[in-house]
Design a protein around this motif. Structure first.
Motif, PDB file in Angstrom:
ATOM      1  N   ASP A   1      -3.747  13.360   2.086  1.00 36.71           N
ATOM      2  CA  ASP A   1      -2.976  12.134   1.831  1.00 36.71           C
ATOM      3  C   ASP A   1      -3.865  11.128   1.101  1.00 36.71           C
ATOM      4  O   ASP A   1      -5.071  11.339   0.970  1.00 36.71           O
TER       5      ASP A   1
ATOM      6  N   VAL B   1       1.303   4.974   0.431  1.00 39.98           N
ATOM      7  CA  VAL B   1       0.619   6.159   0.969  1.00 39.98           C
ATOM      8  C   VAL B   1       1.460   7.384   0.639  1.00 39.98           C
ATOM      9  O   VAL B   1       2.679   7.380   0.838  1.00 39.98           O
TER      10      VAL B   1
ATOM     11  N   ARG C   1     -14.241   7.000  10.778  1.00 37.67           N
ATOM     12  CA  ARG C   1     -13.196   6.653  11.757  1.00 37.67           C
ATOM     13  C   ARG C   1     -13.384   7.429  13.057  1.00 37.67           C
ATOM     14  O   ARG C   1     -13.236   6.885  14.143  1.00 37.67           O
TER      15      ARG C   1
ATOM     16  N   ARG D   1       1.700  11.496   1.416  1.00 37.14           N
ATOM     17  CA  ARG D   1       1.185  12.536   2.318  1.00 37.14           C
ATOM     18  C   ARG D   1       1.680  13.912   1.911  1.00 37.14           C
ATOM     19  O   ARG D   1       2.883  14.092   1.715  1.00 37.14           O
TER      20      ARG D   1
ATOM     21  N   LYS E   1      -3.950   6.647  -0.408  1.00 35.67           N
ATOM     22  CA  LYS E   1      -3.314   5.329  -0.498  1.00 35.67           C
ATOM     23  C   LYS E   1      -3.573   4.736  -1.876  1.00 35.67           C
ATOM     24  O   LYS E   1      -4.717   4.767  -2.366  1.00 35.67           O
TER      25      LYS E   1
ATOM     26  N   GLY F   1      -3.106  11.802  10.834  1.00 32.64           N
ATOM     27  CA  GLY F   1      -3.318  10.361  11.025  1.00 32.64           C
ATOM     28  C   GLY F   1      -2.120   9.653  11.608  1.00 32.64           C
ATOM     29  O   GLY F   1      -1.442  10.179  12.498  1.00 32.64           O
ATOM     30  N   SER F   2      -1.821   8.469  11.070  1.00 36.23           N
ATOM     31  CA  SER F   2      -0.803   7.604  11.685  1.00 36.23           C
ATOM     32  C   SER F   2       0.578   8.262  11.727  1.00 36.23           C
ATOM     33  O   SER F   2       1.360   7.988  12.634  1.00 36.23           O
TER      34      SER F   2
ATOM     35  N   TYR G   1       3.442   0.391   3.040  1.00 39.16           N
ATOM     36  CA  TYR G   1       2.964  -0.600   4.015  1.00 39.16           C
ATOM     37  C   TYR G   1       2.816  -1.941   3.313  1.00 39.16           C
ATOM     38  O   TYR G   1       2.460  -1.995   2.123  1.00 39.16           O
TER      39      TYR G   1
ATOM     40  N   GLU H   1       0.876  -1.168   0.000  1.00 38.90           N
ATOM     41  CA  GLU H   1       0.000   0.000   0.000  1.00 38.90           C
ATOM     42  C   GLU H   1       0.913   1.217   0.000  1.00 38.90           C
ATOM     43  O   GLU H   1       1.729   1.383   0.909  1.00 38.90           O
TER      44      GLU H   1
ATOM     45  N   ASP I   1     -12.749   6.917   0.543  1.00 37.98           N
ATOM     46  CA  ASP I   1     -12.371   5.831   1.455  1.00 37.98           C
ATOM     47  C   ASP I   1     -10.853   5.744   1.615  1.00 37.98           C
ATOM     48  O   ASP I   1     -10.359   5.244   2.612  1.00 37.98           O
ATOM     49  N   ASN I   2     -10.118   6.166   0.579  1.00 36.29           N
ATOM     50  CA  ASN I   2      -8.650   6.047   0.707  1.00 36.29           C
ATOM     51  C   ASN I   2      -7.885   7.341   0.427  1.00 36.29           C
ATOM     52  O   ASN I   2      -6.684   7.320   0.211  1.00 36.29           O
ATOM     53  N   CYS I   3      -8.619   8.462   0.456  1.00 36.31           N
ATOM     54  CA  CYS I   3      -7.968   9.784   0.359  1.00 36.31           C
ATOM     55  C   CYS I   3      -8.463  10.609   1.549  1.00 36.31           C
ATOM     56  O   CYS I   3      -9.637  10.503   1.909  1.00 36.31           O
ATOM     57  N   ARG I   4      -7.601  11.453   2.098  1.00 38.12           N
ATOM     58  CA  ARG I   4      -8.114  12.456   3.053  1.00 38.12           C
ATOM     59  C   ARG I   4      -8.345  13.734   2.275  1.00 38.12           C
ATOM     60  O   ARG I   4      -7.427  14.247   1.609  1.00 38.12           O
TER      61      ARG I   4
HETATM   62  N1  UDP Z   1      -5.438   4.424   4.100  1.00 38.90           N
HETATM   63  C1  UDP Z   1      -6.168   3.477   3.405  1.00 38.90           C
HETATM   64  N2  UDP Z   1      -6.169   2.188   3.851  1.00 38.90           N
HETATM   65  C2  UDP Z   1      -5.467   1.787   4.934  1.00 38.90           C
HETATM   66  C3  UDP Z   1      -4.729   2.759   5.650  1.00 38.90           C
HETATM   67  C4  UDP Z   1      -4.736   4.068   5.203  1.00 38.90           C
HETATM   68  O1  UDP Z   1      -6.797   3.778   2.401  1.00 38.90           O
HETATM   69  O2  UDP Z   1      -5.502   0.584   5.274  1.00 38.90           O
HETATM   70  C5  UDP Z   1      -5.421   5.829   3.627  1.00 38.90           C
HETATM   71  C6  UDP Z   1      -6.181   6.749   4.546  1.00 38.90           C
HETATM   72  O3  UDP Z   1      -7.519   6.912   4.119  1.00 38.90           O
HETATM   73  C7  UDP Z   1      -5.417   8.041   4.409  1.00 38.90           C
HETATM   74  C8  UDP Z   1      -3.988   7.601   4.101  1.00 38.90           C
HETATM   75  O4  UDP Z   1      -4.082   6.270   3.618  1.00 38.90           O
HETATM   76  O5  UDP Z   1      -5.916   8.783   3.306  1.00 38.90           O
HETATM   77  C9  UDP Z   1      -3.053   7.671   5.276  1.00 38.90           C
HETATM   78  O6  UDP Z   1      -3.608   6.955   6.358  1.00 38.90           O
HETATM   79  P1  UDP Z   1      -2.813   6.860   7.745  1.00 38.90           P
HETATM   80  O7  UDP Z   1      -1.558   6.089   7.552  1.00 38.90           O
HETATM   81  O8  UDP Z   1      -2.682   8.217   8.338  1.00 38.90           O
HETATM   82  O9  UDP Z   1      -3.697   5.920   8.619  1.00 38.90           O
HETATM   83  P2  UDP Z   1      -4.946   6.173   9.599  1.00 38.90           P
HETATM   84  O10 UDP Z   1      -4.744   7.471  10.304  1.00 38.90           O
HETATM   85  O11 UDP Z   1      -6.104   6.170   8.674  1.00 38.90           O
HETATM   86  O12 UDP Z   1      -4.908   4.984  10.484  1.00 38.90           O
END
Ligand code: UDP
Length: 245
Positions: free
Chosen positions: A176, A93, A221, A95, A178, A100-101, A122, A91, A198-201
């Protein structure tokens, strides 16, 4: 889906079915939402359709900008036809803004504008909880060659430039996102999966104070409510923009 087509794979948000042509698949978007490696689950009626339509619009835009993607066309509102790919279990990502993480795992302050885009990779593995990995570990696991990894990173950086502009035009800040990639039958790397809230902020730029208004899965979330309204808002902004251009 017509039962002449076989279910090849079922993920958290999508089902993949065989197609009449062996090199294509049908991808059906589900209404399920999951977060925190599926520890949190819910269903939002209509989310699958919105994500499918938003993704299709975005893939079309990327294709216009010469990004190789698996998207071919829509079959209906919640199903697309795509090239069959062998998914690379990573995956990627990217940013633009720290959130987030990244802020949970480092001392970087939330909302810091990053001087250059940060790429975090990841391992796509639910059992291991999708750990952050390194280039060397990727090589050690023989997931892909370093040349292909560089190509994927390069594509991700290009996609970021295209998407940042695209979303800015509709008053959204791309914080950010993914991506997932795969190999087609000619071993060419294609962008796969989906590109949706679902996979963009995505933060609303139509704000006159500095409150964050998330129009993405953070609504689920972080229990903010209004997920379907946010996704619909994004779809209608995209359509209005496309109609005008
Ligand atoms: N993301 C995703 N799938 C995952 C983890 C993250 O689509 O399994 C996307 C999430 O929506 C965000 C970006 O990747 O746009 C970064 O996510 P982050 O690592 O900050 O994780 P989170 O805070 O969501 O746990």
């Amino acid at each position: 889906m017509n039962n002449k087509y076989q279910l090849i794979y079922e993920g958290k948000a999508k089902k993949v079915f065989s197609h009449d042509d062996a090199d294509k698949v049908f991808i059906e978007f589900k209404d399920d939402a999951t977060a925190f490696n599926a520890l949190k689950k819910a269903k939002f009626e209509g989310k699958g359709k919105l994500n499918c339509l938003i993704s299709a619009r975005i893939f079309e835009h990327l294709i216009k900008h010469n990004i190789p993607t698996h998207f071919l066309k829509l079959k209906n509102d919640n199903t697309m036809i795509a090239q069959k790919i062998k998914v690379i279990p990573l995956e990627i990502v990217l940013r633009n803004i720290a959130y987030g993480s990244l802020c949970k795992q480092t001392t970087i302050k939330s909302r810091t504008n990053l001087v250059k885009p940060l790429i975090d990779i990841y391992l796509k593995n639910d059992e291991l909880n999708d750990p952050l990995i390194t280039k060397d570990r990727i090589e050690l696991m023989n997931i892909l060659s370093s040349k292909d990894l560089d190509l994927m990173i390069d594509l991700t950086l290009k996609i970021n430039i295209i998407l940042k502009n695209f979303f800015k035009n509709i008053q959204l800040q791309l914080v950010d996102f993914k991506l997932e990639f795969g190999y087609d039958f000619e071993n060419k790397i294609l962008l796969g999966d989906e590109i949706s809230p679902d996979n963009c902020r995505l933060w609303d730029l139509n704000q006159n104070n500095d409150t964050i208004v998330s129009l993405d899965k953070d609504r689920f979330r972080n229990d903010l409510g209004g997920l379907l309204e946010a996704y619909s808002e994004i779809y209608s902004r995209i359509n209005n923009f496309i109609e005008l251009n």
